[in-house]
Design a protein around this motif. Structure first.
Motif, PDB file in Angstrom:
ATOM      1  N   VAL A  22      10.737  28.031  35.480  1.00 34.64           N
ATOM      2  CA  VAL A  22      11.861  27.386  34.808  1.00 34.64           C
ATOM      3  C   VAL A  22      12.851  26.853  35.830  1.00 34.64           C
ATOM      4  O   VAL A  22      12.875  27.289  36.988  1.00 34.64           O
ATOM      5  CB  VAL A  22      12.580  28.344  33.827  1.00 34.64           C
ATOM      6  N   ALA A  23      13.643  25.903  35.386  1.00 38.58           N
ATOM      7  CA  ALA A  23      14.721  25.347  36.207  1.00 38.58           C
ATOM      8  C   ALA A  23      15.988  25.387  35.373  1.00 38.58           C
ATOM      9  O   ALA A  23      15.950  25.237  34.153  1.00 38.58           O
ATOM     10  CB  ALA A  23      14.395  23.924  36.618  1.00 38.58           C
ATOM     11  N   GLY A  24      17.094  25.586  36.021  1.00 41.18           N
ATOM     12  CA  GLY A  24      18.359  25.624  35.305  1.00 41.18           C
ATOM     13  C   GLY A  24      19.510  25.314  36.227  1.00 41.18           C
ATOM     14  O   GLY A  24      19.318  24.990  37.402  1.00 41.18           O
ATOM     15  N   CYS A  25      20.707  25.382  35.682  1.00 40.39           N
ATOM     16  CA  CYS A  25      21.887  25.102  36.487  1.00 40.39           C
ATOM     17  C   CYS A  25      23.068  25.893  35.928  1.00 40.39           C
ATOM     18  O   CYS A  25      22.997  26.456  34.833  1.00 40.39           O
ATOM     19  CB  CYS A  25      22.190  23.607  36.489  1.00 40.39           C
ATOM     20  N   ILE A  26      24.117  25.907  36.702  1.00 41.93           N
ATOM     21  CA  ILE A  26      25.377  26.506  36.268  1.00 41.93           C
ATOM     22  C   ILE A  26      26.405  25.383  36.256  1.00 41.93           C
ATOM     23  O   ILE A  26      26.983  25.043  37.282  1.00 41.93           O
ATOM     24  CB  ILE A  26      25.821  27.650  37.204  1.00 41.93           C
ATOM     25  N   PRO A  27      26.615  24.762  35.086  1.00 41.99           N
ATOM     26  CA  PRO A  27      27.588  23.671  35.013  1.00 41.99           C
ATOM     27  C   PRO A  27      29.003  24.208  35.201  1.00 41.99           C
ATOM     28  O   PRO A  27      29.400  25.183  34.562  1.00 41.99           O
ATOM     29  CB  PRO A  27      27.413  23.105  33.600  1.00 41.99           C
ATOM     30  N   PHE A  28      29.761  23.571  36.086  1.00 40.37           N
ATOM     31  CA  PHE A  28      31.139  23.999  36.315  1.00 40.37           C
ATOM     32  C   PHE A  28      32.001  22.797  36.658  1.00 40.37           C
ATOM     33  O   PHE A  28      31.512  21.728  36.977  1.00 40.37           O
ATOM     34  CB  PHE A  28      31.208  25.042  37.439  1.00 40.37           C
ATOM     35  N   ARG A  29      33.298  23.027  36.561  1.00 38.08           N
ATOM     36  CA  ARG A  29      34.273  22.044  37.015  1.00 38.08           C
ATOM     37  C   ARG A  29      35.494  22.790  37.509  1.00 38.08           C
ATOM     38  O   ARG A  29      35.718  23.949  37.152  1.00 38.08           O
ATOM     39  CB  ARG A  29      34.644  21.059  35.913  1.00 38.08           C
ATOM     40  N   VAL A  45      37.842  27.794  38.530  1.00 42.86           N
ATOM     41  CA  VAL A  45      36.517  27.268  38.221  1.00 42.86           C
ATOM     42  C   VAL A  45      36.238  27.549  36.754  1.00 42.86           C
ATOM     43  O   VAL A  45      36.315  28.692  36.306  1.00 42.86           O
ATOM     44  CB  VAL A  45      35.428  27.926  39.103  1.00 42.86           C
ATOM     45  N   GLU A  46      35.927  26.500  35.987  1.00 43.59           N
ATOM     46  CA  GLU A  46      35.560  26.624  34.591  1.00 43.59           C
ATOM     47  C   GLU A  46      34.044  26.475  34.492  1.00 43.59           C
ATOM     48  O   GLU A  46      33.480  25.506  34.980  1.00 43.59           O
ATOM     49  CB  GLU A  46      36.253  25.553  33.747  1.00 43.59           C
ATOM     50  N   VAL A  47      33.386  27.458  33.890  1.00 45.35           N
ATOM     51  CA  VAL A  47      31.928  27.486  33.798  1.00 45.35           C
ATOM     52  C   VAL A  47      31.519  27.237  32.356  1.00 45.35           C
ATOM     53  O   VAL A  47      32.111  27.801  31.436  1.00 45.35           O
ATOM     54  CB  VAL A  47      31.383  28.851  34.281  1.00 45.35           C
ATOM     55  N   LEU A  48      30.494  26.405  32.162  1.00 41.19           N
ATOM     56  CA  LEU A  48      29.990  26.109  30.826  1.00 41.19           C
ATOM     57  C   LEU A  48      28.758  26.966  30.544  1.00 41.19           C
ATOM     58  O   LEU A  48      27.808  26.973  31.322  1.00 41.19           O
ATOM     59  CB  LEU A  48      29.609  24.629  30.711  1.00 41.19           C
ATOM     60  N   MET A  49      28.809  27.681  29.437  1.00 43.13           N
ATOM     61  CA  MET A  49      27.661  28.460  28.986  1.00 43.13           C
ATOM     62  C   MET A  49      27.331  28.020  27.573  1.00 43.13           C
ATOM     63  O   MET A  49      28.179  27.476  26.870  1.00 43.13           O
ATOM     64  CB  MET A  49      27.964  29.953  29.052  1.00 43.13           C
ATOM     65  N   ILE A  50      26.087  28.244  27.158  1.00 42.41           N
ATOM     66  CA  ILE A  50      25.637  27.825  25.839  1.00 42.41           C
ATOM     67  C   ILE A  50      25.123  29.029  25.063  1.00 42.41           C
ATOM     68  O   ILE A  50      24.881  30.085  25.640  1.00 42.41           O
ATOM     69  CB  ILE A  50      24.534  26.744  25.950  1.00 42.41           C
ATOM     70  N   THR A  51      24.951  28.834  23.766  1.00 44.30           N
ATOM     71  CA  THR A  51      24.325  29.862  22.943  1.00 44.30           C
ATOM     72  C   THR A  51      22.917  29.413  22.599  1.00 44.30           C
ATOM     73  O   THR A  51      22.582  28.239  22.690  1.00 44.30           O
ATOM     74  CB  THR A  51      25.107  30.098  21.634  1.00 44.30           C
ATOM     75  N   PRO A  56      21.181  36.556  20.769  1.00 43.70           N
ATOM     76  CA  PRO A  56      22.642  36.630  20.904  1.00 43.70           C
ATOM     77  C   PRO A  56      23.075  36.412  22.349  1.00 43.70           C
ATOM     78  O   PRO A  56      22.281  36.498  23.274  1.00 43.70           O
ATOM     79  CB  PRO A  56      22.947  38.054  20.451  1.00 43.70           C
ATOM     80  N   GLY A  57      24.337  36.136  22.510  1.00 43.84           N
ATOM     81  CA  GLY A  57      24.918  36.041  23.836  1.00 43.84           C
ATOM     82  C   GLY A  57      24.981  34.635  24.379  1.00 43.84           C
ATOM     83  O   GLY A  57      24.520  33.676  23.772  1.00 43.84           O
ATOM     84  N   LEU A  58      25.574  34.542  25.558  1.00 43.42           N
ATOM     85  CA  LEU A  58      25.743  33.271  26.249  1.00 43.42           C
ATOM     86  C   LEU A  58      24.783  33.188  27.423  1.00 43.42           C
ATOM     87  O   LEU A  58      24.436  34.198  28.030  1.00 43.42           O
ATOM     88  CB  LEU A  58      27.180  33.147  26.758  1.00 43.42           C
ATOM     89  N   LEU A  59      24.362  31.966  27.746  1.00 41.18           N
ATOM     90  CA  LEU A  59      23.467  31.770  28.881  1.00 41.18           C
ATOM     91  C   LEU A  59      23.696  30.401  29.494  1.00 41.18           C
ATOM     92  O   LEU A  59      24.379  29.551  28.928  1.00 41.18           O
ATOM     93  CB  LEU A  59      22.009  31.935  28.444  1.00 41.18           C
ATOM     94  N   PHE A  60      23.125  30.207  30.662  1.00 47.28           N
ATOM     95  CA  PHE A  60      23.206  28.920  31.338  1.00 47.28           C
ATOM     96  C   PHE A  60      22.033  28.050  30.894  1.00 47.28           C
ATOM     97  O   PHE A  60      20.960  28.566  30.578  1.00 47.28           O
ATOM     98  CB  PHE A  60      23.174  29.102  32.855  1.00 47.28           C
ATOM     99  N   PRO A  61      22.208  26.720  30.880  1.00 46.34           N
ATOM    100  CA  PRO A  61      21.109  25.843  30.481  1.00 46.34           C
ATOM    101  C   PRO A  61      19.917  25.992  31.417  1.00 46.34           C
ATOM    102  O   PRO A  61      20.066  25.918  32.631  1.00 46.34           O
ATOM    103  CB  PRO A  61      21.702  24.436  30.589  1.00 46.34           C
TER     104      PRO A  61
END
Length: 92
Positions: A22-29, A45-51, A56-61
């Motif tokens: 798998v490949a993924g990233c940690i989107p941030f700004r 640093v603001e990090v974007l996580m998805i559901t 349940p829970g949050l994860l990175f794309p």
């Protein structure tokens, strides 16, 4: 609106020793913090996580790394498909 069509199925995905790669990233700004109680904070640093609908829970794309793309291309594709964001890839 993106003209990207999400890929489906696992026929083109890479496997190694029986495990799906798998490949993924940690989107941030970077954002500016609020000043409270006369204390000044710098940039935050603001990090974007998805559901996920599968649990349940949050994860990175993240998602399957396919045969016709580099790992970087897969990470970019997953950020767009799963989180709807575009950005620049940075080395860790």
């Amino acid at each position: 609106m993106s003209d990207l069509v999400a890929r489906t199925g696992r026929l083109q995905q890479r496997y190694e020793a029986g495990f799906r790669l798998v490949a993924g990233c940690i989107p941030f700004r970077y954002g500016n913090s609020n000043e409270t109680d006369d204390v000044k904070f710098g940039k935050v640093v603001e990090v974007l996580m998805i559901t996920s609908t599968s649990g349940p829970g949050l994860l990175f794309p993240k998602g399957g790394w396919e045969n016709d793309e580099t790992v970087e291309e897969a990470a970019v594709r997953e950020a767009i498909e799963e989180a709807g964001v575009r950005g620049d890839l940075l080395d860790s």
